[in-house]
Write a protein that holds these residues in place. Structure first.
Motif, PDB file in Angstrom:
ATOM      1  N   VAL A   1       0.682  -1.014   0.047  1.00 30.16           N
ATOM      2  CA  VAL A   1       0.125  -0.041   0.132  1.00 30.16           C
ATOM      3  C   VAL A   1       0.900   1.176   0.069  1.00 30.16           C
ATOM      4  O   VAL A   1       1.697   1.281   0.663  1.00 30.16           O
ATOM      5  CB  VAL A   1      -0.955   0.130   1.356  1.00 30.16           C
ATOM      6  N   ILE A   2       0.585   2.199  -0.885  1.00 28.70           N
ATOM      7  CA  ILE A   2       1.412   3.345  -1.015  1.00 28.70           C
ATOM      8  C   ILE A   2       0.577   4.532  -0.654  1.00 28.70           C
ATOM      9  O   ILE A   2      -0.687   4.632  -1.322  1.00 28.70           O
ATOM     10  CB  ILE A   2       1.833   3.566  -2.648  1.00 28.70           C
ATOM     11  N   SER A   3       0.734   5.442   0.447  1.00 30.06           N
ATOM     12  CA  SER A   3       0.129   6.414   0.716  1.00 30.06           C
ATOM     13  C   SER A   3       0.709   7.608  -0.156  1.00 30.06           C
ATOM     14  O   SER A   3       2.123   7.977   0.200  1.00 30.06           O
ATOM     15  CB  SER A   3       0.197   6.812   2.213  1.00 30.06           C
ATOM     16  N   ALA A   4       0.036   8.288  -1.041  1.00 28.55           N
ATOM     17  CA  ALA A   4       0.408   9.488  -1.757  1.00 28.55           C
ATOM     18  C   ALA A   4      -0.203  10.770  -1.187  1.00 28.55           C
ATOM     19  O   ALA A   4      -1.380  11.132  -1.283  1.00 28.55           O
ATOM     20  CB  ALA A   4      -0.039   9.168  -3.194  1.00 28.55           C
ATOM     21  N   VAL A   5       0.781  11.519  -0.725  1.00 28.46           N
ATOM     22  CA  VAL A   5       0.267  12.697   0.227  1.00 28.46           C
ATOM     23  C   VAL A   5       0.721  13.807  -0.519  1.00 28.46           C
ATOM     24  O   VAL A   5       1.744  14.284  -1.007  1.00 28.46           O
ATOM     25  CB  VAL A   5       1.006  12.671   1.567  1.00 28.46           C
ATOM     26  N   HIS A   6      -0.245  14.739  -0.819  1.00 29.12           N
ATOM     27  CA  HIS A   6       0.108  16.182  -1.237  1.00 29.12           C
ATOM     28  C   HIS A   6      -0.855  17.128  -0.403  1.00 29.12           C
ATOM     29  O   HIS A   6      -1.726  16.836   0.067  1.00 29.12           O
ATOM     30  CB  HIS A   6      -0.208  16.257  -2.703  1.00 29.12           C
ATOM     31  N   GLY A   7      -0.242  18.212  -0.131  1.00 31.18           N
ATOM     32  CA  GLY A   7      -1.130  19.255   0.552  1.00 31.18           C
ATOM     33  C   GLY A   7      -1.121  18.717   2.147  1.00 31.18           C
ATOM     34  O   GLY A   7      -0.138  17.949   2.702  1.00 31.18           O
ATOM     35  N   HIS A   8      -2.243  19.075   2.810  1.00 28.60           N
ATOM     36  CA  HIS A   8      -2.569  18.674   4.043  1.00 28.60           C
ATOM     37  C   HIS A   8      -2.706  17.312   4.373  1.00 28.60           C
ATOM     38  O   HIS A   8      -3.186  16.657   3.874  1.00 28.60           O
ATOM     39  CB  HIS A   8      -3.735  19.490   4.844  1.00 28.60           C
ATOM     40  N   CYS A   9      -1.993  16.895   5.477  1.00 23.54           N
ATOM     41  CA  CYS A   9      -1.988  15.422   6.198  1.00 23.54           C
ATOM     42  C   CYS A   9      -1.820  15.694   7.681  1.00 23.54           C
ATOM     43  O   CYS A   9      -0.772  15.434   8.156  1.00 23.54           O
ATOM     44  CB  CYS A   9      -1.005  14.655   5.613  1.00 23.54           C
ATOM     45  N   TYR A  10      -3.050  15.968   8.225  1.00 22.35           N
ATOM     46  CA  TYR A  10      -3.135  16.196   9.526  1.00 22.35           C
ATOM     47  C   TYR A  10      -3.698  15.080  10.422  1.00 22.35           C
ATOM     48  O   TYR A  10      -4.967  14.903  10.191  1.00 22.35           O
ATOM     49  CB  TYR A  10      -3.626  17.846   9.914  1.00 22.35           C
ATOM     50  N   THR A  11      -3.070  14.845  11.639  1.00 19.22           N
ATOM     51  CA  THR A  11      -3.826  14.166  12.573  1.00 19.22           C
ATOM     52  C   THR A  11      -4.536  12.724  12.108  1.00 19.22           C
ATOM     53  O   THR A  11      -3.768  11.876  11.749  1.00 19.22           O
ATOM     54  CB  THR A  11      -4.800  15.165  13.453  1.00 19.22           C
ATOM     55  N   GLY A  12      -5.984  12.640  12.024  1.00 18.32           N
ATOM     56  CA  GLY A  12      -6.555  11.563  11.718  1.00 18.32           C
ATOM     57  C   GLY A  12      -5.948  11.246  10.405  1.00 18.32           C
ATOM     58  O   GLY A  12      -6.058  10.015   9.946  1.00 18.32           O
ATOM     59  N   ALA A  13      -5.527  12.114   9.445  1.00 18.18           N
ATOM     60  CA  ALA A  13      -5.335  11.924   8.105  1.00 18.18           C
ATOM     61  C   ALA A  13      -3.869  11.175   8.044  1.00 18.18           C
ATOM     62  O   ALA A  13      -3.568  10.431   7.339  1.00 18.18           O
ATOM     63  CB  ALA A  13      -5.232  13.220   7.056  1.00 18.18           C
ATOM     64  N   LEU A  14      -2.992  11.690   9.004  1.00 22.73           N
ATOM     65  CA  LEU A  14      -1.692  11.122   9.322  1.00 22.73           C
ATOM     66  C   LEU A  14      -1.829   9.746   9.663  1.00 22.73           C
ATOM     67  O   LEU A  14      -1.011   8.672   9.356  1.00 22.73           O
ATOM     68  CB  LEU A  14      -0.907  12.088  10.155  1.00 22.73           C
ATOM     69  N   GLU A  15      -2.748   9.606  10.768  1.00 25.85           N
ATOM     70  CA  GLU A  15      -2.824   8.138  11.230  1.00 25.85           C
ATOM     71  C   GLU A  15      -3.263   7.214   9.883  1.00 25.85           C
ATOM     72  O   GLU A  15      -3.128   6.163  10.090  1.00 25.85           O
ATOM     73  CB  GLU A  15      -3.996   8.196  12.104  1.00 25.85           C
ATOM     74  N   LEU A  16      -4.212   7.677   9.007  1.00 30.55           N
ATOM     75  CA  LEU A  16      -4.646   6.893   7.770  1.00 30.55           C
ATOM     76  C   LEU A  16      -3.591   6.778   6.928  1.00 30.55           C
ATOM     77  O   LEU A  16      -3.023   5.540   6.445  1.00 30.55           O
ATOM     78  CB  LEU A  16      -5.848   7.670   7.264  1.00 30.55           C
ATOM     79  N   ALA A  17      -2.668   7.929   6.706  1.00 34.61           N
ATOM     80  CA  ALA A  17      -1.526   7.780   5.806  1.00 34.61           C
ATOM     81  C   ALA A  17      -0.372   6.541   6.191  1.00 34.61           C
ATOM     82  O   ALA A  17       0.043   5.920   5.581  1.00 34.61           O
ATOM     83  CB  ALA A  17      -0.661   8.925   5.620  1.00 34.61           C
ATOM     84  N   LEU A  18      -0.542   6.634   7.706  1.00 40.23           N
ATOM     85  CA  LEU A  18       0.583   5.608   8.245  1.00 40.23           C
ATOM     86  C   LEU A  18       0.116   4.287   8.190  1.00 40.23           C
ATOM     87  O   LEU A  18       0.973   3.226   8.151  1.00 40.23           O
ATOM     88  CB  LEU A  18       0.693   5.956   9.853  1.00 40.23           C
ATOM     89  N   ALA A  19      -1.144   3.814   7.582  1.00 42.19           N
ATOM     90  CA  ALA A  19      -1.309   2.530   7.249  1.00 42.19           C
ATOM     91  C   ALA A  19      -0.580   2.134   5.866  1.00 42.19           C
ATOM     92  O   ALA A  19      -0.500   0.599   5.681  1.00 42.19           O
ATOM     93  CB  ALA A  19      -2.702   2.702   6.962  1.00 42.19           C
ATOM     94  N   GLY A  20      -0.040   2.940   5.218  1.00 45.93           N
ATOM     95  CA  GLY A  20       0.686   2.672   3.989  1.00 45.93           C
ATOM     96  C   GLY A  20       1.863   2.099   4.287  1.00 45.93           C
ATOM     97  O   GLY A  20       2.779   2.493   5.185  1.00 45.93           O
ATOM     98  N   ASP A  21       2.344   1.096   3.429  1.00 49.84           N
ATOM     99  CA  ASP A  21       3.859   0.559   3.634  1.00 49.84           C
ATOM    100  C   ASP A  21       4.805   1.726   3.142  1.00 49.84           C
ATOM    101  O   ASP A  21       5.772   1.662   3.785  1.00 49.84           O
ATOM    102  CB  ASP A  21       3.975  -0.682   2.748  1.00 49.84           C
ATOM    103  N   LEU A  22       4.610   2.449   2.200  1.00 54.12           N
ATOM    104  CA  LEU A  22       5.426   3.514   1.800  1.00 54.12           C
ATOM    105  C   LEU A  22       4.578   4.647   1.495  1.00 54.12           C
ATOM    106  O   LEU A  22       3.438   4.736   1.501  1.00 54.12           O
ATOM    107  CB  LEU A  22       5.854   3.180   0.501  1.00 54.12           C
ATOM    108  N   ILE A  23       5.290   5.824   1.827  1.00 50.63           N
ATOM    109  CA  ILE A  23       4.454   7.258   1.808  1.00 50.63           C
ATOM    110  C   ILE A  23       5.289   7.929   0.701  1.00 50.63           C
ATOM    111  O   ILE A  23       6.459   8.157   0.849  1.00 50.63           O
ATOM    112  CB  ILE A  23       4.456   8.119   3.135  1.00 50.63           C
ATOM    113  N   LEU A  24       4.449   8.349  -0.153  1.00 53.41           N
ATOM    114  CA  LEU A  24       5.344   9.163  -1.374  1.00 53.41           C
ATOM    115  C   LEU A  24       4.734  10.461  -1.062  1.00 53.41           C
ATOM    116  O   LEU A  24       3.328  10.763  -1.307  1.00 53.41           O
ATOM    117  CB  LEU A  24       4.773   8.633  -2.596  1.00 53.41           C
TER     118      LEU A  24
END
Length: 250
Positions: free
Chosen positions: A95-118
Motif C-alpha cells: 500500500v502506497i499513501s500518496a500525500v500532497h497538501g495537508h495531512c494532519y492528525t487523523g489523516a496522518l493516522e490513515l496515511a501511516l497505514a501505507g507501507d510507503l509514503i510518497l
C-alpha cells in the motif's frame, strides 16, 4: 457522489478520498466507503498488485472532520475507523499513501497505514491531537514511533507543529519527496516498479515484515526460516526470462 473512488490500472488500484470541497475531511460515511473498498481488494490478490491511497483536489486530507466530532459521530460499531485503518494496513498487497497538501492528525493516522509514503513537495504533516485536547484512537501512538522513532514521535505529538515533505523524508516518515508537478507521474512510476516484481514475493515479504515486527532478532530469524513462503509460482519463468536476456546481450 462517492466519497471514495476506485480506479484500476492493470494491477494498480487507486483509492481516492473524494470530499475535495471539505479538504477530504474524514467522516463516518467516508470510512464506510473506504472499508468496503478495502475488504474487496483484500480478496483480489490476483488482479490487484499494488494499492495507492490519495486525496482529490488540493490535499490528501485535512484530518478528522471536527464538525462530525462536534455533533457526535455514530459509527456502525465501536472502533470502526481504527478497524478500517487496520484493515488497510493489513492488506496483503503493498500500500502506497500518496500525500500532497495537508495531512494532519487523523489523516496522518490513515496515511501511516501505507507501507510507503510518497509525498509531493507541498505536503505538510502534523499531529494536532494535543491542540484540540484529544488523544489518538486510530493508531498514532503506535504507528508513528515505529516509523520515526520514539523521540521524534514525542516531538510531533507534544508540539503539534507542522513538518514539510522534506522534513518528513529526513525523519523517515515519508519515503520519497517529489515535485508536485510530477506527482501523478511519480505515483504511477513507483507503482509500476513494484508491479514489475513478483506479486507472490510482495505478499509473502509483507506478511514476514508485519508478523515479525517487534520480535527479538533470534525469534524473527527463526520465524523467517520456518514460516517463509518459499518460491513463488513465477520463479522459473522469471529466471528463464533473465537468462534469455543475458544470453542475447552476450
Amino acid at each position: 457522489m462517492p466519497l471514495v473512488t476506485r480506479e484500476d490500472r492493470n494491477g494498480l488500484t487507486i483509492l481516492t478520498l473524494n470530499r475535495p470541497d471539505k479538504l477530504n475531511a474524514l467522516n463516518v460515511a467516508l470510512f464506510t466507503e473506504l472499508r468496503d473498498h478495502v475488504l474487496q481488494i483484500a480478496e483480489q490478490t490476483e488482479r490487484v498488485g499494488v494499492v495507492v491511497l490519495r486525496g482529490a483536489g488540493k490535499c490528501f486530507s485535512a484530518g478528522h472532520d471536527l464538525a462530525d466530532i462536534a455533533v457526535g459521530e455514530k459509527p456502525p460499531k465501536p472502533s470502526f475507523q481504527a478497524d478500517t485503518i487496520e484493515a488497510l494496513a493489513n492488506l496483503p498487497q503493498p500500500v502506497i499513501s500518496a500525500v500532497h497538501g495537508h495531512c494532519y492528525t487523523g489523516a496522518l493516522e490513515l496515511a501511516l497505514a501505507g507501507d510507503l509514503i510518497l509525498a509531493a513537495d507541498n505536503a505538510k504533516f502534523a499531529d494536532t491531537h494535543a491542540k484540540w485536547s484529544l488523544t489518538p484512537v486510530w493508531g498514532m501512538s503506535q504507528r508513528l514511533p515505529r516509523r520515526v522513532g520514539l523521540a521524534k514521535a514525542s516531538e510531533m505529538m507534544f508540539t503539534a507543529r507542522t513538518y514539510t515533505a522534506q522534513e518528513a523524508v529526513a525523519m523517515n516518515l515519508a519515503n520519497f519527496c517529489v515535485p508536485l508537478a510530477d506527482f501523478d507521474a511519480e505515483i504511477d512510476k513507483l507503482g509500476q516498479q513494484i508491479l514489475a516484481n513478483s506479486w507472490f514475493s510482495h505478499r509473502a515479504n509483507k506478511a514476514l515484515l508485519k508478523e515479525t515486527d517487534g520480535l527479538p532478532l533470534a525469534a524473527g530469524l527463526s520465524y523467517e526460516i520456518h514460516r517463509s513462503k518459499g518460491r513463488g509460482p513465477d520463479m522459473q519463468e522469471r529466471i528463464a526470462a533473465f537468462s534469455n536476456k543475458t544470453a542475447k546481450v552476450s
